[in-house]
Scaffold this motif. Sequence first.
Motif, PDB file in Angstrom:
ATOM      1  N   ALA A 183      30.491  23.176 -18.927  1.00  0.00           N
ATOM      2  CA  ALA A 183      29.940  22.259 -17.923  1.00  0.00           C
ATOM      3  C   ALA A 183      30.788  22.228 -16.663  1.00  0.00           C
ATOM      4  CB  ALA A 183      29.801  20.854 -18.499  1.00  0.00           C
ATOM      5  N   GLY A 184      32.102  22.386 -16.832  1.00  0.00           N
ATOM      6  CA  GLY A 184      32.979  22.429 -15.665  1.00  0.00           C
ATOM      7  C   GLY A 184      33.144  21.090 -14.961  1.00  0.00           C
ATOM      8  N   ARG A 185      32.935  19.998 -15.647  1.00  0.00           N
ATOM      9  CA  ARG A 185      33.069  18.673 -15.047  1.00  0.00           C
ATOM     10  C   ARG A 185      33.270  17.652 -16.160  1.00  0.00           C
ATOM     11  NH1 ARG A 185      26.728  17.823 -13.141  1.00  0.00           N
ATOM     12  NH2 ARG A 185      25.812  17.958 -15.236  1.00  0.00           N
ATOM     13  N   VAL A 186      33.739  16.467 -15.783  1.00  0.00           N
ATOM     14  CA  VAL A 186      33.979  15.414 -16.777  1.00  0.00           C
ATOM     15  C   VAL A 186      33.592  14.057 -16.202  1.00  0.00           C
ATOM     16  CG1 VAL A 186      35.872  16.669 -17.888  1.00  0.00           C
ATOM     17  CG2 VAL A 186      36.379  15.054 -16.042  1.00  0.00           C
ATOM     18  N   VAL A 215      44.167  18.856 -17.344  1.00  0.00           N
ATOM     19  CA  VAL A 215      43.129  19.397 -16.471  1.00  0.00           C
ATOM     20  C   VAL A 215      43.373  18.938 -15.039  1.00  0.00           C
ATOM     21  CG1 VAL A 215      41.562  17.430 -16.833  1.00  0.00           C
ATOM     22  CG2 VAL A 215      40.632  19.666 -16.160  1.00  0.00           C
ATOM     23  N   SER A 216      43.050  19.791 -14.087  1.00  0.00           N
ATOM     24  CA  SER A 216      43.090  19.433 -12.667  1.00  0.00           C
ATOM     25  C   SER A 216      41.668  19.227 -12.173  1.00  0.00           C
ATOM     26  CB  SER A 216      43.771  20.538 -11.846  1.00  0.00           C
ATOM     27  OG  SER A 216      45.129  20.655 -12.205  1.00  0.00           O
ATOM     28  N   LEU A 217      41.451  18.137 -11.418  1.00  0.00           N
ATOM     29  CA  LEU A 217      40.123  17.762 -10.948  1.00  0.00           C
ATOM     30  C   LEU A 217      39.999  17.988  -9.450  1.00  0.00           C
ATOM     31  CD1 LEU A 217      39.852  14.401 -12.952  1.00  0.00           C
ATOM     32  CD2 LEU A 217      39.024  16.677 -13.631  1.00  0.00           C
ATOM     33  N   THR A 218      38.765  18.093  -8.988  1.00  0.00           N
ATOM     34  CA  THR A 218      38.535  18.349  -7.561  1.00  0.00           C
ATOM     35  C   THR A 218      38.921  17.175  -6.674  1.00  0.00           C
ATOM     36  OG1 THR A 218      36.237  17.656  -7.859  1.00  0.00           O
ATOM     37  CG2 THR A 218      36.696  20.027  -7.962  1.00  0.00           C
ATOM     38  N   ASN A 219      39.139  15.999  -7.236  1.00  0.00           N
ATOM     39  CA  ASN A 219      39.599  14.866  -6.428  1.00  0.00           C
ATOM     40  C   ASN A 219      41.112  14.867  -6.250  1.00  0.00           C
ATOM     41  OD1 ASN A 219      40.543  13.996  -8.919  1.00  0.00           O
ATOM     42  ND2 ASN A 219      39.021  12.360  -9.146  1.00  0.00           N
ATOM     43  N   GLY A 220      41.764  15.948  -6.680  1.00  0.00           N
ATOM     44  CA  GLY A 220      43.201  16.082  -6.486  1.00  0.00           C
ATOM     45  C   GLY A 220      44.046  15.522  -7.605  1.00  0.00           C
ATOM     46  N   PHE A 246      30.260  12.140 -12.706  1.00  0.00           N
ATOM     47  CA  PHE A 246      30.932  13.419 -12.924  1.00  0.00           C
ATOM     48  C   PHE A 246      31.961  13.692 -11.837  1.00  0.00           C
ATOM     49  CE2 PHE A 246      27.020  14.553 -15.374  1.00  0.00           C
ATOM     50  CZ  PHE A 246      27.649  14.851 -16.573  1.00  0.00           C
ATOM     51  N   THR A 247      33.070  14.248 -12.283  1.00  0.00           N
ATOM     52  CA  THR A 247      34.059  14.832 -11.373  1.00  0.00           C
ATOM     53  C   THR A 247      34.267  16.272 -11.801  1.00  0.00           C
ATOM     54  OG1 THR A 247      35.195  12.716 -11.077  1.00  0.00           O
ATOM     55  CG2 THR A 247      36.403  14.705 -10.471  1.00  0.00           C
ATOM     56  N   ASP A 248      34.166  17.191 -10.850  1.00  0.00           N
ATOM     57  CA  ASP A 248      34.284  18.603 -11.192  1.00  0.00           C
ATOM     58  C   ASP A 248      35.721  18.986 -11.530  1.00  0.00           C
ATOM     59  OD1 ASP A 248      31.596  18.999 -10.808  1.00  0.00           O
ATOM     60  OD2 ASP A 248      31.816  19.716  -8.741  1.00  0.00           O
TER      61      ASP A 248
END
Length: 960
Positions: A54-57, A108-113, A92-94
């Motif tokens: 899915a690539g997101r959580v 895990v690293s998220l797109t929100n930094g 969702f956050t990618d």
Amino acid sequence: MAADATDYATFVNPFVGTESEGNAYPGATVPFGMVQLSPDNASSHQWTSYSHDAGRVWGFSHRHVNSAGCPAAGELLVSPTTSSIPQMGRQFTDIAGDETAEAGYYGVSLTNGVHAELTATERVGVHRYTFPATETANISFNVGETLADSGSSGVEWVDDRTLEGWVENAGFCGGTNRSEYLYFSASFDRAPTAKGLWTNDQNYTPGWQENHVGDGHNGAAATFDTTEDTTIEVSVGVSFVSTEGARLNRMTEVEEPGATFDEVHAEAKAAWNDVLGRADITASDPAKDQFYTQLYKAMLSPTIGSDVDGRYRGMDGEVHTADGWTYHQTFSLWDTYRTQATLHGLIVPEIAGDIVRSMYQHRVEGGWLPRWSLGSLETNIMAGDPVSAWVAENFTLGTVPDDIADELWDVLIENATTAPPENVASVGRQSAEFYLENGHIPYHSENAPGLGQQYEEYRHGGSATMEFAQSDAAIGAAAQRLGKNDVAQGFLERGQSWRNLWNPDVQLSGGFQGIVNAVTEDGEFVAVDEHESVQESGFHEGTQWQYQWMANQDYAGLQKVMGGTDSFLDRLDFYFDMPSLLAEPGTSPSHWASGGSDYYSSIGYNPGNEPTLMNPWLYSSAGEPAHVNDVLAANLNRFPNTPGGGVGNDDLGTLASWYVMATLGVQPVASGSGMLALNSPRVQAARLQLGEDGPTLEITAAGAQENLPIYISGVTIDGEAHSQTWMDVEDFQDGGTIDFVLTDDAASTGWGTAEADWLPSVADPERLEPVLDAASDAAFIAGERSTQTIATVALPESDDTVGMAVVALAAAEPGAAPLSASIDLDGTTQDLVVVPDGEAWALTLDASFPTAGEISGTITIRSTATTPKFAPEVFTAQSADVTLTVDADASIDPTDPTGPTDPTDPGAGDGAGTTPNHDDASADGSLAVTGAAAPFIAMLLALGLLVAGSVVVALRRRHT
């Protein structure tokens, strides 16, 4: 950690099984931990909590069920964001970078930094979030939503650094309308700059301290300034008892020791290394990745349910205390009785003992043994009576604590013979009375009102009957091993009740005839087409083609109903598509079911669902053990080190346990029996520590293959050659050595092919009835020592050509007597010599009788044929009264005053100066019988003249 300090945890890939209906969670936990802190991004039957692709959580929640078929748990979802307003509800956050995971850790690293890291103690989830430099570093706590159907919830800011609350959560797979509560206590490593709550309108209100809702959205958030210190750690204790219990768990396991995230992570890794290190294997690194990942999954459940002070929520919904032991909960019994119970009993018996005690408390507090329990809830999903087989297996393994053994045994018999009372949650054996009387469960369609819609047991009457038969055989086998022979017989007989489902008239693919059908209350077969969906056939998660083999307790019966051993093997070859397996070794044929859930209409082998787990070893019950390895090579290759690795749901460690034991070369094919079937290992060697302070078992298998089939050409156990295709679990538990000699040429090995070496039937209560006859031509003469045949024993033939008794006799050394015999004459016992006499056995007595007369005694015969510990003797010991009539020597004149010596005269005859004692045997072991009928000597001597040379042996048979 193991002595060589191997970091076994790094071999574990928790992402295995997160795709392809595996339903695994990749997050952080410790062995059997109450907390499973893991990312969530789904809640469906296909992905019950998480999809790797899915690539997101949504965030990270604190409880998960390992690889089951329905969403459950998922309480307290924590989401880190950097938005101006904290996140409310699921969003969702990618994923921006790599996800990493090993035993006890997830990152895990998220797109929100934000970089999120998770670890855990037994009862506490520990988070570490590294934010970018910002004044709006938010951490949200979604209390009102779970992965199941949540109900009411409450949340409260206790102080600037502490958030506490609870949530009501539903059961599993629609199996119950009851719910239970999870309580939490969270603490931050520093105070936030702002905090607040939100509720059903999803409007965040800063400064709001406390809120309770009947259902729907409810949550809290804290905002931090990370412009200078970018890292925030959060510890969250959970409890099924109370917020005070959650707080005590958090304080005891993290706060009071002052443990940092890194320290908790190190402790989690050490805990995993200790458990995983119980099996130190010699194999390639890829093979180690696969092995330790599956061993890890096998040690996740049943999970801890008690707080650090021992309190737990029982099956009655009340709070109880485990004093000096740890309570465990969530038993997926329909799955785990087949494999996991055995692996736990072998590798972690000290934990298995607490798990068994927990099961006993399930009965004490819940009123009946469970079928499929989730926490304190009985879900009653799945069919059959799996708990009976599970308990029986633990009795055989010796993991039942002594102080509850008698009570648990009584509970086991009660569970298997009676329906539960109406006021308990567990449905038990609803059809117990009908089943005991008729030998099957009556099928009722799920498409019609009535019992079929009310109980899985009835709508799956076919498969439930198969399950009952397995459980009954397990109880019988365990009873036999425990010396409870009076109990064993009836249960072993009921282990054959599956035969009542055999419809010999059904025409099948491949030219075969006959298969198992569900049977109605009126005794009619439900004869549906072999491709018919299981919903119409009366079988659960498997077709009739797959269920026909699920009689691992009755191999003899399987071969009998299928027309004999050759026909059995032909059908097995068709089912597995053996030609394809031989043409492409290690590759699953297209004839096989495509996945674990492909059980609705397939007529081929399903390598990933519980009813078919033991199918490969069927070949060892019929003289072709090499083919076991042809099947296993293809099946075990379906567990690669990828997110799609495995074959469908692991079901709380069931398939993982199966994989681990098959890789080591053993498998518990019949619960309760202690029979471990053998196959070629996939590791070069293994060193097993059998318990915390237990013995060590060394397994060697030089030349083992990791992807292709290889075959056994010989086995030695503790240096002794072993030709049987199985070993007893006690020999495994004692430690020592098992050495496999392997070959890549199946045709060159005859190991395990002799009938005496086949897997034996557990549900085989047939005993032979020996015929004990008096000899008609024996001749003892007074005063003369001689050896005479005084009786013969004939063992009748059986039409059960692969039955236990026949196989046991066949296994005897050529010419060796299958029985022993003795005679008791007036308190003196002497062994009789057993010698061949055509098709029978002659019992000979070597004795000297100095005076004529009648000697009364008792002959006893006993079986000496070797039978497994789970099986009765070939025949029960039998005794018969015997009267020996000894004639006088015809050459002696009875009127001669110097005739026969009076044996009561201490100075008479050759024994002058001694006092003969007829209770003593002669020095060489033969009997010297003197004076048993002294008052009648004259009369007997006269009679002896009339019947000189004859012995009259009168037998009256009796069983002992």
